[in-house]
Design a protein around this motif. Structure first.
Motif: not given
Length: 115
Positions: A67-71, A28, A74-76, A78-79
């Motif tokens: 694409k969207w993922g979770v860091s 991200h 635990n935050r949304r 973009r990766y």
């Protein structure tokens, strides 16, 4: 006393971002910024206003994808990942950069005398 902040030229930043994604895989934006700061020995600090336009530009050129993922916290987030086209572009630009660096080293390393 801190070092002056290093301003990054657009093309240079694009190359550094692509190299980071090649080396580390999907990341991200904050992860990319942290990595570049770490690798540069804290000489390079990127803010969102510098990094995100570069990520957008690279994605529009098809050199990276996101694409969207979770860091980790635990935050949304973009990766971003390097595409096959991006990998070819990275190789090309890295070669150009190495060639130019060698030329600059010669030019700057020459003293005033003629041989």
């Amino acid at each position: 006393m801190g070092h002056p902040k290093t301003d990054v030229l657009q093309g240079t930043l694009d190359l550094m971002v692509m190299k980071t994604l090649e080396a580390m895989g999907s990341q991200h934006g904050y992860g990319i910024a942290q990595r570049l700061q770490q690798v540069s020995g804290d000489l390079l600090r990127l803010n969102q206003g510098t990094l995100y336009p570069a990520l957008l530009r690279l994605e529009q050129r098809g050199w990276i994808t996101s694409k969207w993922g979770v860091s980790e916290n635990n935050r949304r987030a973009r990766y971003y990942s390097l595409t096959r086209t991006g990998r070819k572009q990275l190789d090309r630009e890295a070669n150009d950069w190495n060639r130019m660096t060698a030329i600059m080293a010669r030019v700057l390393g020459t003293s005033g005398e003629t041989s």
